[in-house]
Scaffold this motif. Structure first.
Motif, PDB file in Angstrom:
ATOM      1  N   SER A 107       1.379   2.675  -8.620  1.00 28.58           N
ATOM      2  CA  SER A 107       2.795   2.847  -8.897  1.00 28.58           C
ATOM      3  C   SER A 107       3.163   4.303  -9.114  1.00 28.58           C
ATOM      4  N   ASN A 108       2.434   4.962  -9.988  1.00 26.70           N
ATOM      5  CA  ASN A 108       2.884   6.276 -10.442  1.00 26.70           C
ATOM      6  C   ASN A 108       1.721   7.249 -10.442  1.00 26.70           C
ATOM      7  N   VAL A 109       1.952   8.442  -9.935  1.00 21.32           N
ATOM      8  CA  VAL A 109       0.964   9.511 -10.009  1.00 21.32           C
ATOM      9  C   VAL A 109       1.630  10.678 -10.723  1.00 21.32           C
ATOM     10  N   SER A 110       0.945  11.200 -11.712  1.00 23.70           N
ATOM     11  CA  SER A 110       1.595  12.210 -12.530  1.00 23.70           C
ATOM     12  C   SER A 110       0.600  13.297 -12.866  1.00 23.70           C
ATOM     13  N   GLY A 111       1.019  14.537 -12.820  1.00 28.47           N
ATOM     14  CA  GLY A 111       0.182  15.623 -13.291  1.00 28.47           C
ATOM     15  C   GLY A 111       0.477  15.879 -14.756  1.00 28.47           C
ATOM     16  N   ILE A 137       6.339  20.295  -1.955  1.00 27.74           N
ATOM     17  CA  ILE A 137       7.306  19.257  -1.577  1.00 27.74           C
ATOM     18  C   ILE A 137       8.678  19.566  -2.142  1.00 27.74           C
ATOM     19  N   THR A 190       8.082   6.984   1.462  1.00 33.13           N
ATOM     20  CA  THR A 190       6.719   7.277   1.913  1.00 33.13           C
ATOM     21  C   THR A 190       6.474   6.776   3.333  1.00 33.13           C
ATOM     22  N   SER A 213       0.865   5.228  -1.227  1.00 29.20           N
ATOM     23  CA  SER A 213       1.989   5.571  -2.095  1.00 29.20           C
ATOM     24  C   SER A 213       1.733   6.833  -2.904  1.00 29.20           C
ATOM     25  N   ASP A 239       0.910   9.574  -1.689  1.00 28.59           N
ATOM     26  CA  ASP A 239       1.118  10.710  -0.784  1.00 28.59           C
ATOM     27  C   ASP A 239       2.091  11.744  -1.370  1.00 28.59           C
ATOM     28  N   PHE A 240       3.347  11.372  -1.516  1.00 31.22           N
ATOM     29  CA  PHE A 240       4.357  12.336  -1.974  1.00 31.22           C
ATOM     30  C   PHE A 240       4.108  12.744  -3.417  1.00 31.22           C
ATOM     31  N   GLN A 241       3.574  11.815  -4.207  1.00 30.68           N
ATOM     32  CA  GLN A 241       3.417  12.114  -5.627  1.00 30.68           C
ATOM     33  C   GLN A 241       2.277  13.099  -5.854  1.00 30.68           C
ATOM     34  N   ASN A 264       0.821  -1.209   0.000  1.00 27.16           N
ATOM     35  CA  ASN A 264       0.000   0.000   0.000  1.00 27.16           C
ATOM     36  C   ASN A 264       0.855   1.260   0.000  1.00 27.16           C
ATOM     37  N   GLY A 265       2.012   1.194   0.642  1.00 26.35           N
ATOM     38  CA  GLY A 265       2.889   2.351   0.690  1.00 26.35           C
ATOM     39  C   GLY A 265       3.732   2.524  -0.555  1.00 26.35           C
ATOM     40  N   GLY A 266       3.556   1.649  -1.537  1.00 20.58           N
ATOM     41  CA  GLY A 266       4.255   1.840  -2.798  1.00 20.58           C
ATOM     42  C   GLY A 266       5.714   1.445  -2.773  1.00 20.58           C
ATOM     43  N   ARG A 269       5.065  15.388 -22.246  1.00 20.14           N
ATOM     44  CA  ARG A 269       5.145  15.185 -20.794  1.00 20.14           C
ATOM     45  C   ARG A 269       6.193  14.125 -20.547  1.00 20.14           C
ATOM     46  N   ARG A 313       9.152   8.105 -12.470  1.00 22.57           N
ATOM     47  CA  ARG A 313       8.672   7.506 -11.221  1.00 22.57           C
ATOM     48  C   ARG A 313       9.905   7.137 -10.414  1.00 22.57           C
ATOM     49  N   GLU A 319       3.584  16.366  -5.044  1.00 29.73           N
ATOM     50  CA  GLU A 319       4.408  16.870  -6.140  1.00 29.73           C
ATOM     51  C   GLU A 319       3.533  17.464  -7.246  1.00 29.73           C
ATOM     52  N   ARG A 359       7.647  12.204 -17.324  1.00 27.81           N
ATOM     53  CA  ARG A 359       7.502  12.012 -15.878  1.00 27.81           C
ATOM     54  C   ARG A 359       8.364  10.837 -15.451  1.00 27.81           C
ATOM     55  N   GLU A 374      11.306   0.091  -8.479  1.00 27.06           N
ATOM     56  CA  GLU A 374      10.673   0.249  -9.790  1.00 27.06           C
ATOM     57  C   GLU A 374      10.964   1.636 -10.337  1.00 27.06           C
TER      58      GLU A 374
END
Lengths: 374, 203
Positions: free
Chosen positions: B55-59, B161, A344, B136, B138-140, A219-221, A332, A336, B143, A334, A317
């Motif tokens: 996994s990934n959060v992106s704006g 952040i 986190t 996960s 949270d920080f993304q 859950n915390g990635g 874009r 990861r 950002e 991005r 990852e």
């Protein structure tokens, strides 16, 4: 460091660890609230190394972003190159040359070896074993960096992968040197383990410190060794089968309780598996071109669309999410970053432990600030 | 992706979910989720379909743009029906987008891409935070808030952040202009130079 009486309660004090603390692996700051020696609150502060990598990449051509990826996690530039190349290849549907796939696996596993070896040295440094362990680790790491230098021209800023392959072929004799190094590597790992893994101080400092359950880790990635140390069987090399990893036999080591000791030992075990992959890859690498001749590098314009590509980096990852609008620049770009997202749960792990353990917990996650702040 | 979409439509019939086609060779299509339904869809994906790993959060910033469209009209010209092509320019309003890439560690599947869009780029920039569903994010999400200016309602700790607290703008937006005197700061040196200048002028 500065000490202030805390605003929350007269019982506690606020300590600012970093950004220039020797154990924080770079310019990383943690605002810690202490009750005696026990951590009651911890707030990570980011951004000291921020240069907006993503914005820079969006202003440059697709190829020009490649050398910038070296600077993300500067301990492992070749895996960063690969992750970006993989995402672009997904985006534009580019085939990779057969020999280049082998070179990618060999360089990536060498990168994993030297990252994990450097990790062992850094963690022992965090525990107070200054110098000796780090010097032993860096002696081995330096040999691998020499290989990178003779292959790519740079020890750390390699800029080696290209879309559809690699920049240049292996120099003569490179594979023999690599084979020798790989054959001698288990001996070094044995030596390191004989020195360390049974060491009473090391066990006392690592075992039972900051355990993490599998559910919490997912859950915390968490990803990479930190996730597997919590007992989750998830290795992107096995799951996604990117590159040619399905042709090699290797095991995925797992921890049981997810404490600092598991996170430490999983690196040693992974290094041993990497040695196995390297031996298999060096034995069967074919001749041929190292880059797909149809893949365009300069003036590359992928068709409009988007792609998320990820690899199993040494720290976790590493993914690239790219959007193309048909022009010569990414719309874009991005990243990861595994180093950032693995932090986190840092507060959860640290609250309730002693201040001296915070450094060890941070060290056991294995971060590089070039990637955290980007 | 289509079976995921079907499962969401069956379980949450009132939720607005549509498929966004990806024309590129990667063929990673995504699901555009209505702003109000994002939280419910996310919980359904995690609990019922097993997508336990965000996994990934992106704006992503999409400024307002003009789209040219060719329209075919049938008109009567001199008593004969003719098809006439006319090019129409249409304004597409700008918006910000939060993109989530989900994987299932339990079933070893993925990625499922969720997209949530804001109303515009200035006033109506709130979406529901998915941090309560996947820690996960949270920080993304912080950002994306910092660099794009997307507000995540329900985020436990929505602060800048990477940039510093006093910073006002959102640097990842397409129309962001970096100030050209960014590194200027007055130093004691300037005072000395001014003194020297005054002295030489007096002499």
């Amino acid at each position: 460091m500065s000490f202030l009486p805390s605003l929350e309660s007269p019982q506690t004090i606020d300590v600012s660890l970093g950004p220039q603390h020797p154990s924080t692996h770079g310019v990383f700051r943690m605002n810690v609230t202490l009750d005696g020696e026990t951590v009651t609150r911890l707030q990570p502060v980011f951004g000291y190394l921020h240069r907006n990598h993503e914005k820079i990449a969006e202003g440059n051509s697709w190829l020009a972003a490649m050398p910038y990826t070296d600077r993300l996690d500067y301990i492992c530039p070749l895996t960063n190159n690969w992750a970006y190349a993989l995402a672009v290849e997904k985006l534009a549907g580019i085939e990779v040359a057969e020999r280049a796939e082998f070179i990618r696996v060999i360089t990536a596993e060498l990168t994993r070896l030297q990252n994990h070896v450097a990790f062992l040295g850094f963690v022992l440094g965090d525990m107070g074993a200054w110098g000796t362990a780090l010097m032993y680790a860096f002696r081995e790491r330096e040999k691998i960096l020499d290989l990178f230098e003779s292959l790519t021209g740079a020890r750390m800023m390699c800029n080696y992968m290209r879309f559809g392959g690699c920049r240049c072929d292996l120099p003569p004799g490179w594979l023999d040197t690599t084979r020798k190094l790989v054959d001698g590597f288990p001996k070094f790992l044995d030596e390191m383990e004989a020195l360390l893994t049974g060491n009473e101080i090391l066990l006392a400092r690592l075992q039972g410190v900051a355990p993490m359950t599998a559910d919490r880790a997912i859950n915390g990635g968490m990803s990479g060794p930190v996730l597997r140390a919590a007992g989750v069987d998830y290795d992107i090399r096995k799951v996604d089968n990117y590159g040619i990893y399905n042709r090699f036999k290797f095991r995925v080591p797992r921890g049981t309780v997810g404490d600092c000791y598991d996170r430490f030992m999983i690196r040693v075990l992974e290094a041993r598996e990497s040695v196995g992959i390297l031996k298999q890859a060096i034995a069967v690498i074919p001749e041929g071109p190292v880059v797909n001749p149809k893949a365009k590098q300069r003036g590359f314009r992928p068709p409009a669309g988007e792609a998320y590509g990820r690899i199993e980096g040494p720290k976790g990852e590493l993914g690239f999410y790219l959007i193309a609008d048909g022009s010569d620049k990414p719309y874009r770009f991005r990243i990861r970053p595994p180093s950032l997202i693995n932090l986190t749960l840092l507060e959860e792990l640290c609250v309730g432990t002693k201040i001296a353990d915070v450094m060890v917990i941070l060290g056991s996650i294995d971060i590089v600030l070039g990637e955290v702040d980007r | 992706m289509n079976d995921v979409l079907e499962a969401i439509r069956t379980a949450l019939p009132q939720a607005i979910v549509e498929l966004v086609n990806n024309p590129g060779p990667s063929a990673q299509h995504s699901l555009l989720v209505g702003r109000k339904d994002a939280r419910a869809v996310a919980e359904f994906l995690r609990d019922s379909l097993g997508f336990d790993f965000c996994s990934n959060v992106s704006g992503v910033d999409w400024p307002p743009r003009k789209v040219k469209e060719t329209v075919l009209n049938t008109e009567m010209v001199d008593g004969v029906e003719k098809e006439i092509k006319t090019t129409v320019e249409r304004d597409v309003p700008g918006y910000l987008e939060a993109v989530y890439h989900l994987y299932s560690i339990r079933n070893k599947t993925g990625p499922v891409t969720l997209r949530v869009r804001t109303g515009d780029r200035d006033a109506d920039v709130s979406v529901h935070s998915l941090t309560p569903v996947w820690k996960s994010a949270d920080f993304q999400e912080r950002e994306a808030f910092d660099l794009f200016g997307i507000r995540f309602d329900g985020h436990p700790d929505l602060r800048r952040i990477l940039m510093w607290e006093e910073f006002a703008d959102h640097p990842m937006r397409k129309d962001y202009m970096a100030p050209d005197d960014f590194e200027y700061e007055p130093t004691p040196h300037d005072k000395i130079l001014a003194k020297v200048k005054a002295r030489t002028e007096a002499a």
